[in-house]
Design a protein around this motif. Structure first.
Motif, PDB file in Angstrom:
ATOM      1  N   ALA A  25     -86.000  60.360  33.136  1.00 20.66           N
ATOM      2  CA  ALA A  25     -85.569  61.042  31.925  1.00 20.66           C
ATOM      3  C   ALA A  25     -86.214  60.266  30.733  1.00 20.66           C
ATOM      4  N   ALA A  26     -86.329  59.132  30.542  1.00 20.82           N
ATOM      5  CA  ALA A  26     -87.005  58.595  29.522  1.00 20.82           C
ATOM      6  C   ALA A  26     -88.482  58.761  29.399  1.00 20.82           C
ATOM      7  N   GLY A  27     -89.312  59.286  30.384  1.00 25.67           N
ATOM      8  CA  GLY A  27     -90.335  59.712  30.450  1.00 25.67           C
ATOM      9  C   GLY A  27     -91.365  58.622  30.905  1.00 25.67           C
ATOM     10  N   TYR A  28     -90.934  57.742  31.671  1.00 27.60           N
ATOM     11  CA  TYR A  28     -91.823  56.716  32.115  1.00 27.60           C
ATOM     12  C   TYR A  28     -92.162  56.920  33.594  1.00 27.60           C
ATOM     13  N   GLY A  29     -93.432  56.554  33.834  1.00 28.63           N
ATOM     14  CA  GLY A  29     -93.733  56.329  35.377  1.00 28.63           C
ATOM     15  C   GLY A  29     -93.601  54.761  35.715  1.00 28.63           C
ATOM     16  N   GLN A  30     -93.518  54.383  37.009  1.00 29.34           N
ATOM     17  CA  GLN A  30     -93.390  52.866  37.256  1.00 29.34           C
ATOM     18  C   GLN A  30     -94.522  52.078  36.550  1.00 29.34           C
ATOM     19  N   ARG A  31     -95.731  52.578  36.798  1.00 31.45           N
ATOM     20  CA  ARG A  31     -96.833  51.736  36.137  1.00 31.45           C
ATOM     21  C   ARG A  31     -96.855  51.777  34.496  1.00 31.45           C
ATOM     22  N   GLU A  32     -96.259  52.872  34.064  1.00 30.61           N
ATOM     23  CA  GLU A  32     -96.380  52.865  32.375  1.00 30.61           C
ATOM     24  C   GLU A  32     -95.025  51.694  32.163  1.00 30.61           C
ATOM     25  N   VAL A  33     -94.216  51.467  32.902  1.00 26.15           N
ATOM     26  CA  VAL A  33     -93.002  50.621  32.503  1.00 26.15           C
ATOM     27  C   VAL A  33     -93.792  49.027  32.635  1.00 26.15           C
ATOM     28  N   GLU A  34     -94.521  48.852  33.409  1.00 24.69           N
ATOM     29  CA  GLU A  34     -95.355  47.780  33.670  1.00 24.69           C
ATOM     30  C   GLU A  34     -96.239  47.257  32.415  1.00 24.69           C
ATOM     31  N   VAL A  35     -96.780  48.410  31.791  1.00 25.57           N
ATOM     32  CA  VAL A  35     -97.494  48.436  30.667  1.00 25.57           C
ATOM     33  C   VAL A  35     -96.416  47.997  29.417  1.00 25.57           C
TER      34      VAL A  35
END
Length: 83
Positions: A25-35
């Motif tokens: 819902a926040a618009g993040y993929g798992q890898r985007e969170v890592e960044v």
């Protein structure tokens, strides 16, 4: 300023499904969170969302704050309380 319902959420009580829904819902993929967050890897997110492992209090708080920054209080409360 009073305490909001979001302030009352204990990050340890958020279900794996709710963590996943908050992220999406926040618009993040798992890898985007890592960044976005130092010291959190995609594998940590995957394990959290699959109920295989939890993260430290500090990491859960940072992750929750990241997702909450992209969502309204109402959205966060609905996802956490219903899933």
């Amino acid at each position: 300023m009073g305490v909001s319902e979001v302030d009352e959420i204990d990050v340890h009580d958020i279900s794996p499904m709710a963590w996943r829904l908050l992220r999406v819902a926040a618009g993040y993929g798992q890898r985007e969170v890592e960044v976005e967050i130092d010291d959190i890897m995609q594998a940590h997110i995957s394990m959290l969302e699959n109920n295989n492992r939890s993260l430290s209090q500090e990491r859960l708080d940072v992750l929750f704050d990241l997702y909450h920054s992209e969502l309204t209080d109402e959205q966060v409360c609905v996802l956490v309380s219903n899933f």
